[in-house]
Each structure stands twice: as structure tokens, then as C-alpha cells.
Design a protein around this motif. Structure first.
Motif, PDB file in Angstrom:
ATOM      1  N   THR A 136       0.832  -1.200   0.000  1.00 52.32           N
ATOM      2  CA  THR A 136       0.000   0.000   0.000  1.00 52.32           C
ATOM      3  C   THR A 136       0.864   1.246   0.000  1.00 52.32           C
ATOM      4  O   THR A 136       0.589   2.209  -0.737  1.00 52.32           O
ATOM      5  N   ILE A 137       1.898   1.233   0.811  1.00 52.04           N
ATOM      6  CA  ILE A 137       2.808   2.378   0.874  1.00 52.04           C
ATOM      7  C   ILE A 137       3.488   2.585  -0.483  1.00 52.04           C
ATOM      8  O   ILE A 137       3.620   3.712  -0.965  1.00 52.04           O
ATOM      9  N   LYS A 138       3.894   1.492  -1.108  1.00 55.98           N
ATOM     10  CA  LYS A 138       4.570   1.566  -2.410  1.00 55.98           C
ATOM     11  C   LYS A 138       3.638   2.147  -3.479  1.00 55.98           C
ATOM     12  O   LYS A 138       4.028   3.057  -4.236  1.00 55.98           O
ATOM     13  N   THR A 139       2.408   1.662  -3.547  1.00 56.43           N
ATOM     14  CA  THR A 139       1.469   2.165  -4.561  1.00 56.43           C
ATOM     15  C   THR A 139       1.117   3.629  -4.304  1.00 56.43           C
ATOM     16  O   THR A 139       1.020   4.427  -5.245  1.00 56.43           O
ATOM     17  N   THR A 140       0.986   4.000  -3.049  1.00 57.50           N
ATOM     18  CA  THR A 140       0.684   5.398  -2.711  1.00 57.50           C
ATOM     19  C   THR A 140       1.828   6.300  -3.142  1.00 57.50           C
ATOM     20  O   THR A 140       1.607   7.378  -3.711  1.00 57.50           O
ATOM     21  N   ALA A 141       3.062   5.876  -2.878  1.00 59.72           N
ATOM     22  CA  ALA A 141       4.217   6.676  -3.278  1.00 59.72           C
ATOM     23  C   ALA A 141       4.302   6.796  -4.795  1.00 59.72           C
ATOM     24  O   ALA A 141       4.612   7.877  -5.326  1.00 59.72           O
ATOM     25  N   GLN A 142       4.024   5.724  -5.517  1.00 59.70           N
ATOM     26  CA  GLN A 142       4.085   5.766  -6.975  1.00 59.70           C
ATOM     27  C   GLN A 142       3.017   6.687  -7.559  1.00 59.70           C
ATOM     28  O   GLN A 142       3.277   7.470  -8.473  1.00 59.70           O
ATOM     29  N   THR A 143       1.796   6.608  -7.030  1.00 64.53           N
ATOM     30  CA  THR A 143       0.734   7.485  -7.545  1.00 64.53           C
ATOM     31  C   THR A 143       1.040   8.943  -7.238  1.00 64.53           C
ATOM     32  O   THR A 143       0.776   9.826  -8.072  1.00 64.53           O
ATOM     33  N   THR A 144       1.601   9.204  -6.103  1.00 61.23           N
ATOM     34  CA  THR A 144       1.965  10.577  -5.749  1.00 61.23           C
ATOM     35  C   THR A 144       3.030  11.100  -6.700  1.00 61.23           C
ATOM     36  O   THR A 144       2.959  12.256  -7.157  1.00 61.23           O
ATOM     37  N   MET A 145       4.003  10.280  -7.021  1.00 60.59           N
ATOM     38  CA  MET A 145       5.062  10.694  -7.946  1.00 60.59           C
ATOM     39  C   MET A 145       4.484  10.960  -9.347  1.00 60.59           C
ATOM     40  O   MET A 145       4.881  11.944 -10.004  1.00 60.59           O
TER      41      MET A 145
END
Length: 159
Positions: A136-145
Motif C-alpha cells: 500500500t505504501i509503495k502504490t501510494t508513493a508511486q501514484t503521488t510521484m
């Protein structure tokens, strides 16, 4: 050859030298020291013997005390690092009773280490108790980027 000469001549040389291998007057018949062998009167020799016994007792007490201090230190270190206890060290510490002292500097070091471990343990405990889903943290960081890149592309002409 020397052995053969010793066997043949040994007894004759001992008799010629004036004795059967013992120092004349240096020790009693059973090999113990006597007052005469030390060149003392009987009272001086008894006092000397008493002092020897007292010194031996004092040395034994000091040795037992140092041994108990080392055992106490090992017990403290085992507690600190959560190692298995030693029955021999526990027995040594109990035999010494309250006579053992841990050096002041060492006690300070142990206390400081315990405080530091408590702080580290509390942080580590919090970290371990957190329910973290790394996906979840990884997908959130990717979408934010990707959102940041899109916003930058819209506002910047060079991108």
C-alpha cells in the motif's frame, strides 16, 4: 656412565659429606620447620606461625571477595544480554553475601546501557507493533510521484 658412577660412589660420598641427604638441624625428623631451624626462640616461632596463618586467612578472604565480584559481574552481564544463567556464579554470589561490591564506574555503565536499551526497546516495540502494508505504501508513493510529474508537465514548458 654417570648413572653407574652415582650408584657405585653415591652412598660413600653421602657418608663422607656427613649425612644421608638431610640438612643437619634445618628441619625436624618429619621435615617440618622448627624454631631452631629458623634461628628463633619458641615464642618468636609461634608468633611467626600465627602471623603466617592470619596472612593466609586474609589472602583467602580477599580472593573469595574478588571471585564473588567477578561472578556478580558475570551475572549482571548475563542479565543484560539475556544469556542463560550459571548456577556456579549464582552460588558464588550467594556464598559471598553482601560483601561484594560492583565497581562504581561499572555500575554507571550498566545503568546507562539499561536506559539506552529501554529507549531502543520502546522504539523497536512500536515499530514491530505497527501494522504496515508495504504494498500500500509503495502504490501510494508511486501514484503521488506520477501526480507530481503530471502537474509539473502541465506548468512547465520544458518538460
Amino acid at each position: 656412565m654417570a648413572f653407574l658412577m652415582q650408584q657405585m660412589m653415591g652412598d660413600k660420598l653421602k657418608n663422607f659429606m656427613g649425612g644421608g641427604g638431610e640438612d643437619s638441624g634445618a628441619s625436624g625428623g618429619d621435615g617440618k620447620e622448627t624454631a631452631e631451624s629458623k634461628g628463633m626462640t619458641r615464642e618468636e616461632f609461634e608468633e611467626y606461625q600465627r602471623q603466617l596463618v592470619e596472612e593466609k586467612i586474609q589472602r583467602d578472604k580477599e580472593f573469595a571477595s574478588r571471585k564473588a565480584e567477578r561472578a556478580n559481574l558475570r551475572v549482571l552481564l548475563r542479565d543484560k544480554y539475556r544469556l542463560p544463567q550459571s548456577a556456579q556464579d549464582d552460588a558464588t554470589v550467594q556464598m559471598a553475601g553482601d560483601d561484594i561490591d560492583v565497581p562504581e564506574e561499572l555500575a554507571k555503565m550498566v545503568d546507562e546501557d539499561e536506559e539506552q536499551e529501554e529507549k531502543n526497546d520502546s522504539f523497536m516495540a512500536k515499530l514491530q507493533n505497527m501494522d504496515v502494508d508495504f504494498e500500500t505504501i509503495k502504490t501510494t508513493a508511486q501514484t503521488t510521484m506520477t501526480e507530481v510529474k503530471q502537474a509539473a508537465e502541465e506548468k512547465c514548458v520544458l518538460m
